[in-house]
Design an enzyme around this catalytic site. Sequence first.
Site, PDB file in Angstrom:
ATOM      1  CD  GLU A 502      47.690 -36.274  28.800  1.00 27.67           C
ATOM      2  OE1 GLU A 502      48.879 -36.040  28.603  1.00 27.67           O
ATOM      3  OE2 GLU A 502      46.792 -35.428  28.605  1.00 27.67           O
ATOM      4  CD  GLU A 508      51.422 -33.964  28.168  1.00 24.88           C
ATOM      5  OE1 GLU A 508      51.264 -33.922  26.945  1.00 24.88           O
ATOM      6  OE2 GLU A 508      50.605 -33.482  28.977  1.00 24.88           O
TER       7      GLU A 508
HETATM    8  C1  NOJ Z   1      48.875 -32.117  25.208  1.00 21.15           C
HETATM    9  C2  NOJ Z   1      48.871 -33.569  24.934  1.00 21.15           C
HETATM   10  O1  NOJ Z   1      48.894 -34.303  26.119  1.00 21.15           O
HETATM   11  C3  NOJ Z   1      50.047 -33.874  24.045  1.00 21.15           C
HETATM   12  O2  NOJ Z   1      50.160 -35.271  23.847  1.00 21.15           O
HETATM   13  C4  NOJ Z   1      49.879 -33.148  22.743  1.00 21.15           C
HETATM   14  O3  NOJ Z   1      50.980 -33.375  21.923  1.00 21.15           O
HETATM   15  C5  NOJ Z   1      49.731 -31.643  22.976  1.00 21.15           C
HETATM   16  N1  NOJ Z   1      48.727 -31.404  23.961  1.00 21.15           N
HETATM   17  C6  NOJ Z   1      49.359 -30.911  21.707  1.00 21.15           C
HETATM   18  O4  NOJ Z   1      48.098 -31.318  21.277  1.00 21.15           O
HETATM   19 CA    CA Z   2      48.271 -33.534  28.423  1.00 19.19          CA
END
Ligand code: NOJ
Ligand code: CA
Length: 712
Positions: A502, A508
């Site tokens: 990421e 997200e």
């Molecule tokens: C942040 C991550 O970027 C996301 O993809 C994930 O679902 C959550 N943390 C929980 O681990």
């Molecule tokens: Ca993240």
Amino acid sequence: MFVFKKIKFGLLLAFSLFLFSCLETSIINTSVSPDKSLKLEIHSENNSIYYSLYKNNKPIIDKSMLGLKTDKFEFSNNIQILGISKSSKNEDWTQVWGEEKIIKDNHNEVALNLLSLDTNLKMTLRFRLFNDGLGFRYELMDQNGLDEYNIMNELTEFNFSEDSNSWWIPAYAYRRYEFLYANTLISEISRDKFSELVEYLNGPRIGPEAVQTPFTTQRKDGITIAIHEANLTNYSSMTLKADGTKNMTCDLIPWSDGVKVKANGALNSPWRTIIVGNNPSEIVMSTLTLNLNEPNKLENTDWIEPGKYIGLWWEMIGTNQSSWGSGPHHGAKTDKVLDYLEFGSKYGFDGVLVEGWNLGWDENWCCTGDGEDFKFYEPHPEFDNKKVAQVAEDLGIRLVGHHETGTQIKNYESQLEEAFKYCQDHGIRVVKTGYVNDGSQNIKRIDDNGDLHMEWHHGQYMVEHFRKVLETAAKYEVSIVVHEPIKDTGLRRTYPNMVSREGARGQEFNGFMPTDYNNKPNHTTILPFTRLLSSPMDYTPGIFNLKEYRYNSNDDRTINKNHHIPSTISKELALYVVIYAPMQMAADLPQNYEGHPAFQFILDVPTDWDKSIAINGEIGEYITMARKDVNSDDWYLGSITNEKDRSITVSFSFLEPNKSYNATIYKDPNGGGWLKNPEKVVIENMVVDYTTLYKMNLPEGGGQAIKFTPVK
Ligand code: NOJ
Ligand code: CA
């Protein structure tokens, strides 16, 4: 494959001490890139070493200092040059997977052998000039007197010749790399400016004014420069300190005791890299970071398979209908996972990510670094791991594992071997790891005496932790996709199981942030010229339900109207070509894909390419990428715009000459865009060839995706 290798070593110059004790500046070496577009000058002044860089004979980096300071010795002044050697290389190498199958490593090298007159220690300063930029590093070889030492400062400067427009995210800020980008002059960089333009920075302002890398700047003449690093190993991450001028200095993230790097014996610093192009599209094509990493170390890579995955994920982070932890809305229940496996296998996906499958989520783990209960090989009682593994095997699909650590490093490291063995035993070949912790200097490290220290996310402690995870994963034939990672510096060449990360604001944020705070339409038109220069990204594109998708809470299942993703389905499709990832997610819920005609593009688009071309692009405005599938003669094109609508004419000259192609076009409707009709896709077919000039109309926040298949 044509391979041409030519390495010549020779001692060209030897300089004696007296020459350099004089106070004048002298250029002691001039080297050029293979295409002669870049010129490096190495200077000596008052027994210190400097460099400067020219592009097309124009200065782009003015005289800038080089050097290291440790607690035992210094390599900054009183340096004698013992000799200078030159060599060159022109060699092709093959990637296990990537944006391009064959990478050309064509560079000219110059190495300075240095002696510190104060301590009698030797160091090599090695420069490599490629057509796409410059890399240099400090090399301390094994020698008497070099045992334990602490690097207290690296003196590397980047004195830009022009105070140019730049795109940056702050370092020493609370949310790691997950910020939108600021766009200012270099001299305007500061956390106050960031708070004014982008996002108010919470929390204590500890650490200097600095930016993360890749840091990108574009001059008035169009020349585009990105500063980054390659092969970050046994060292701490480099940020760039800003001082209100156009000059920047290397700033290494410190340990909690202030030391920058803890070293013992021989050490190579990471390569400091200056990627240079005539325009933004050229830097997108740079391969310098990969070329400055070591070749693949893994003997067998057959188990590393690029692919696509869906996930029991968006229903937690996006639609808010399920939870990671226990309770009536716990997502990772066996039956639901089986449904996902069924859907994934029906459409030929390679993996299904399941988050919340393990124990530890019920504690208050987020986002302070306090969750100490995560178990990485103990499934939640509602998740029948044996049954799930068996069904996955029967259906010919794999589970994608998930390790959210909450940055409890000790807890995770104590389970690493078992955790990856569990993966191997359950047919899991890819694990998504996570390091959520929204504090600044907030990572707990417990030393050998049991004392607690708080470390930064990007310091040497974490660099070494991430390497440990990567190596342990490789032992059990597992690839990893890291969320909240250390930035990539090209390590995927050495460890091709480092598939993706990421390390930027991903989809997200569109899931959980209200419209005013989510990713602006221009965000994905900045990433290719900044964050994506370093590596693939797990952005997780492919949301089709862009409006009215999120519940108020797990229990209150009414729609929260404050969420509207600033994208269109066509743009979501284009992102599969624009943002490279060897493991690409189709992030939306299966029901939003089932029966949708645009889903075909996601099913078709490859994740391993033979060739990639940045056709056009302006940072923060638009970009068009074309890529050729590694396993067929098909080409794909993705084009995206920021909040402005625009028409772009693209030549299809990348297609093979004298061949016709069926082009399947996925585009926004006339008058569409992220605000109007974002979920409508117009699908058209055309026969085209390499002479076709094609005009695309991209509406506000929109995009276009095209698949080209040769006419049989
Ligand atoms: C942040 C991550 O970027 C996301 O993809 C994930 O679902 C959550 N943390 C929980 O681990
Ligand atoms: Ca993240």
